[in-house]
Motif scaffolding. Sequence first.
Motif, PDB file in Angstrom:
ATOM      1  N   UNK A   1      16.465   2.404   2.389  1.00  0.00           N
ATOM      2  CA  UNK A   1      17.898   2.115   2.273  1.00  0.00           C
ATOM      3  C   UNK A   1      18.601   2.635   3.516  1.00  0.00           C
ATOM      4  N   UNK A   2      19.672   1.939   3.978  1.00  0.00           N
ATOM      5  CA  UNK A   2      20.410   2.475   5.126  1.00  0.00           C
ATOM      6  C   UNK A   2      21.018   3.836   4.829  1.00  0.00           C
ATOM      7  N   UNK A   3      21.240   4.108   3.510  1.00  0.00           N
ATOM      8  CA  UNK A   3      21.786   5.397   3.097  1.00  0.00           C
ATOM      9  C   UNK A   3      20.653   6.217   2.484  1.00  0.00           C
ATOM     10  N   UNK A   4      20.142   7.193   3.200  1.00  0.00           N
ATOM     11  CA  UNK A   4      19.004   7.980   2.676  1.00  0.00           C
ATOM     12  C   UNK A   4      19.291   8.588   1.308  1.00  0.00           C
ATOM     13  N   UNK A   5      20.512   8.818   0.962  1.00  0.00           N
ATOM     14  CA  UNK A   5      20.843   9.419  -0.332  1.00  0.00           C
ATOM     15  C   UNK A   5      20.387   8.520  -1.471  1.00  0.00           C
ATOM     16  N   UNK A   6      20.329   7.199  -1.227  1.00  0.00           N
ATOM     17  CA  UNK A   6      19.988   6.237  -2.268  1.00  0.00           C
ATOM     18  C   UNK A   6      18.490   6.112  -2.477  1.00  0.00           C
ATOM     19  N   UNK A   7      17.672   6.753  -1.633  1.00  0.00           N
ATOM     20  CA  UNK A   7      16.228   6.684  -1.796  1.00  0.00           C
ATOM     21  C   UNK A   7      15.815   7.317  -3.115  1.00  0.00           C
ATOM     22  N   UNK A   8      14.901   6.657  -3.823  1.00  0.00           N
ATOM     23  CA  UNK A   8      14.423   7.160  -5.105  1.00  0.00           C
ATOM     24  C   UNK A   8      15.309   6.770  -6.262  1.00  0.00           C
ATOM     25  N   UNK A   9      16.454   6.221  -5.996  1.00  0.00           N
ATOM     26  CA  UNK A   9      17.341   5.787  -7.075  1.00  0.00           C
ATOM     27  C   UNK A   9      17.053   4.318  -7.420  1.00  0.00           C
ATOM     28  N   UNK A  10      17.417   4.002  -8.650  1.00  0.00           N
ATOM     29  CA  UNK A  10      17.158   2.655  -9.118  1.00  0.00           C
ATOM     30  C   UNK A  10      18.285   1.720  -8.654  1.00  0.00           C
ATOM     31  N   UNK A  11      17.855   0.580  -8.215  1.00  0.00           N
ATOM     32  CA  UNK A  11      18.858  -0.429  -7.842  1.00  0.00           C
ATOM     33  C   UNK A  11      19.495  -0.968  -9.108  1.00  0.00           C
TER      34      UNK A  11
ATOM     35  N   UNK B   1       4.339  -6.323  -6.652  1.00  0.00           N
ATOM     36  CA  UNK B   1       4.452  -4.868  -6.771  1.00  0.00           C
ATOM     37  C   UNK B   1       5.849  -4.372  -6.470  1.00  0.00           C
ATOM     38  N   UNK B   2       6.738  -5.290  -6.040  1.00  0.00           N
ATOM     39  CA  UNK B   2       8.103  -4.868  -5.734  1.00  0.00           C
ATOM     40  C   UNK B   2       8.939  -6.035  -5.221  1.00  0.00           C
ATOM     41  N   UNK B   3      10.096  -5.687  -4.644  1.00  0.00           N
ATOM     42  CA  UNK B   3      10.996  -6.691  -4.078  1.00  0.00           C
ATOM     43  C   UNK B   3      11.485  -6.240  -2.716  1.00  0.00           C
ATOM     44  N   UNK B   4      11.854  -7.257  -1.861  1.00  0.00           N
ATOM     45  CA  UNK B   4      12.446  -6.982  -0.542  1.00  0.00           C
ATOM     46  C   UNK B   4      13.799  -7.697  -0.487  1.00  0.00           C
ATOM     47  N   UNK B   5      14.840  -6.935  -0.235  1.00  0.00           N
ATOM     48  CA  UNK B   5      16.199  -7.499  -0.128  1.00  0.00           C
ATOM     49  C   UNK B   5      16.760  -7.212   1.255  1.00  0.00           C
ATOM     50  N   UNK B   6      17.274  -8.277   1.910  1.00  0.00           N
ATOM     51  CA  UNK B   6      17.880  -8.159   3.241  1.00  0.00           C
ATOM     52  C   UNK B   6      19.303  -8.698   3.169  1.00  0.00           C
TER      53      UNK B   6
ATOM     54  N   UNK C   1       0.825  -1.203   0.000  1.00  0.00           N
ATOM     55  CA  UNK C   1       0.000   0.000   0.000  1.00  0.00           C
ATOM     56  C   UNK C   1       0.858   1.251   0.000  1.00  0.00           C
ATOM     57  N   UNK C   2       1.951   1.215   0.806  1.00  0.00           N
ATOM     58  CA  UNK C   2       2.809   2.409   0.884  1.00  0.00           C
ATOM     59  C   UNK C   2       3.499   2.660  -0.452  1.00  0.00           C
ATOM     60  N   UNK C   3       3.856   1.593  -1.148  1.00  0.00           N
ATOM     61  CA  UNK C   3       4.494   1.785  -2.461  1.00  0.00           C
ATOM     62  C   UNK C   3       3.519   2.423  -3.444  1.00  0.00           C
ATOM     63  N   UNK C   4       2.220   2.124  -3.300  1.00  0.00           N
ATOM     64  CA  UNK C   4       1.235   2.669  -4.238  1.00  0.00           C
ATOM     65  C   UNK C   4       0.823   4.087  -3.887  1.00  0.00           C
ATOM     66  N   UNK C   5       0.914   4.482  -2.637  1.00  0.00           N
ATOM     67  CA  UNK C   5       0.352   5.763  -2.197  1.00  0.00           C
ATOM     68  C   UNK C   5       1.400   6.783  -1.773  1.00  0.00           C
ATOM     69  N   UNK C   6       2.639   6.360  -1.409  1.00  0.00           N
ATOM     70  CA  UNK C   6       3.630   7.321  -0.880  1.00  0.00           C
ATOM     71  C   UNK C   6       4.890   7.254  -1.711  1.00  0.00           C
ATOM     72  N   UNK C   7       5.453   8.401  -2.045  1.00  0.00           N
ATOM     73  CA  UNK C   7       6.704   8.415  -2.812  1.00  0.00           C
ATOM     74  C   UNK C   7       7.885   8.062  -1.891  1.00  0.00           C
ATOM     75  N   UNK C   8       9.004   7.641  -2.487  1.00  0.00           N
ATOM     76  CA  UNK C   8      10.193   7.348  -1.649  1.00  0.00           C
ATOM     77  C   UNK C   8      10.746   8.618  -1.030  1.00  0.00           C
TER      78      UNK C   8
ATOM     79  N   UNK D   1       8.507  -2.474  -8.625  1.00  0.00           N
ATOM     80  CA  UNK D   1       8.833  -3.346  -9.746  1.00  0.00           C
ATOM     81  C   UNK D   1       9.767  -2.675 -10.737  1.00  0.00           C
ATOM     82  N   UNK D   2       9.883  -1.373 -10.649  1.00  0.00           N
ATOM     83  CA  UNK D   2      10.807  -0.655 -11.533  1.00  0.00           C
ATOM     84  C   UNK D   2      12.208  -0.587 -10.957  1.00  0.00           C
ATOM     85  N   UNK D   3      12.367  -1.038  -9.728  1.00  0.00           N
ATOM     86  CA  UNK D   3      13.678  -1.019  -9.103  1.00  0.00           C
ATOM     87  C   UNK D   3      13.966   0.262  -8.351  1.00  0.00           C
ATOM     88  N   UNK D   4      12.992   1.087  -8.096  1.00  0.00           N
ATOM     89  CA  UNK D   4      13.181   2.339  -7.364  1.00  0.00           C
ATOM     90  C   UNK D   4      13.207   2.004  -5.888  1.00  0.00           C
ATOM     91  N   UNK D   5      14.256   2.456  -5.201  1.00  0.00           N
ATOM     92  CA  UNK D   5      14.408   2.194  -3.777  1.00  0.00           C
ATOM     93  C   UNK D   5      13.422   3.038  -2.979  1.00  0.00           C
TER      94      UNK D   5
END
Length: 541
Positions: free
Chosen positions: A110-120, A159-164, A69-76, A103-107
Amino acid sequence: MHLIRVAARRPRLRLRDQLLLLVTVLVAATLVTSVVIATYVVRAIVQRQFEIRALTIARGVALDTRYAQWLANAPPAPGGPVQREAERVRAGTNAQYVVVADVSGIRYSSPDPVQLGKRIGTGPAAVRTGGQLMAIDRAPSGTSAAGTVPLRSADGRIVGTVSVGLAMSRVNERVWTLTRQLVAGGTFSLLLGIGGAIALARRFRRTTHGLEPAELADLLRGQQAVLSGVRDGVVAVDPHGIVTACNGEAERMFGAPPVAGRPVRDAGLPEPVVALLTRGDPPVGETAVIGDNTVRASRLPVVRDGTDLGHVLVLRDHSDLDSIARELEATRALTDALRAQAHEHNNRIHAVSGMLGLGHVDEARDYLRELGGSTTVWGSRIADPYLAGLLTAKSAAASEAGVALRLGDTTWVDGRLTQPLDCITVVGNLVDNGIRAAAGSRAGWVEITLASDGHALVVHVVDSGTGVPDDARAEIFQAGFTTRELAREGHGLGLGLARRTARRYRGDVLLADPGRPGTHGAVFAARLEDVVAAPSTAVLP
């Protein structure tokens, strides 16, 4: 008996040092190899466990439908709900990162906030199609064990992926902990092996009495040389009564080799040898009869550095002395005969000379006629001169001992002896034994009967002595046994010598009758085969 030290060149390293060095090297090499292999295996196992753990955490995050739901309603964004919840999970699981992407690979986290919104990077297509992935992620931020799963919405759409990712430094730390434990256990094993090597070396040194392997080899070669080179029979027994060695000369005396490694009584040794090895007082130069051999036996203790190593029985064969004794017996018999004849001749000459000096010519003539008849007493029924001469000598010796020696009525030997020395040994010893037995009785007498049975010689000797006691009948033929008190060394051999001599000619010497008090003493019978030649056509004198 003391063992001499072997003058062998000692090796540069003693056996104890060689064992210690060998065990140390082997255990150390085994330890290093085991630790390396165990570390590799443990690292692979721990790494796999971390990958599974990372995948499990990723599955737990993906089960939370709020992320879809958060991926559909809130931006990174750094303060977005996905970032907040993902960081909470990362802190709670001590993970290196928890990354949620669409599903587009947009983070979205991330532990590094700078990487938010960037594509993996190039995302795994298998995950986007519903698969799962476990792998080692070598990112610039560090190597980690990663697990990636698809993120689904409430209606099941991806709708996306989870990586740990879990930091590999933790894997290395866990592996290092296990490695230290392996090294500690291996070090203990190394010390235990060294201690065992030292104990083994000390035990070996005690067992070998301080001799090194090279010295043992030299000692074995020397032992074989000595045992093979000496003419005496040698039997070695350890402190526990186990036969350990026997040389060829002893085997020849025994007739068969004993069984090494067995107790004395079970090793197949002749009974006289068993008695010599087990009796309390050790024999020293004692005469014994083993089979057909007369030996001098001595038992010597073997001691090294105060330690009892057992004892050695040395058997010196005196069988050659038997033949010398037989020759000596024959020579002595002939010498006694000559001495007796010379003595009697002198007496008769003096008697005849006195009669003639007194003018008793007729008495002198009758005396000479009587002497002529008496000289044929022994030779009238015995054709062999050796036997006749022996009995003449023994008659004189018996007379000096106060014993009358007489011929049996059935005496008849019509052939000459083919083995005179051995026959004289048997007859002479039996007559001597009878004279000694009768010498203690009043009006003592010994009667000997000789007969030729074809080519065999049959001998019977009976005396007027007290006979053979019941407790001595089984021992009278043993070497050294005698019923006489204060017997000197060398006595008690005659009957045994006579029996061994008779058995060489397929005969024997037996105690026919132990004696009947008031009637006669012991009766000995002997028989020797193939010792009498065919009778000549000449008539006995």
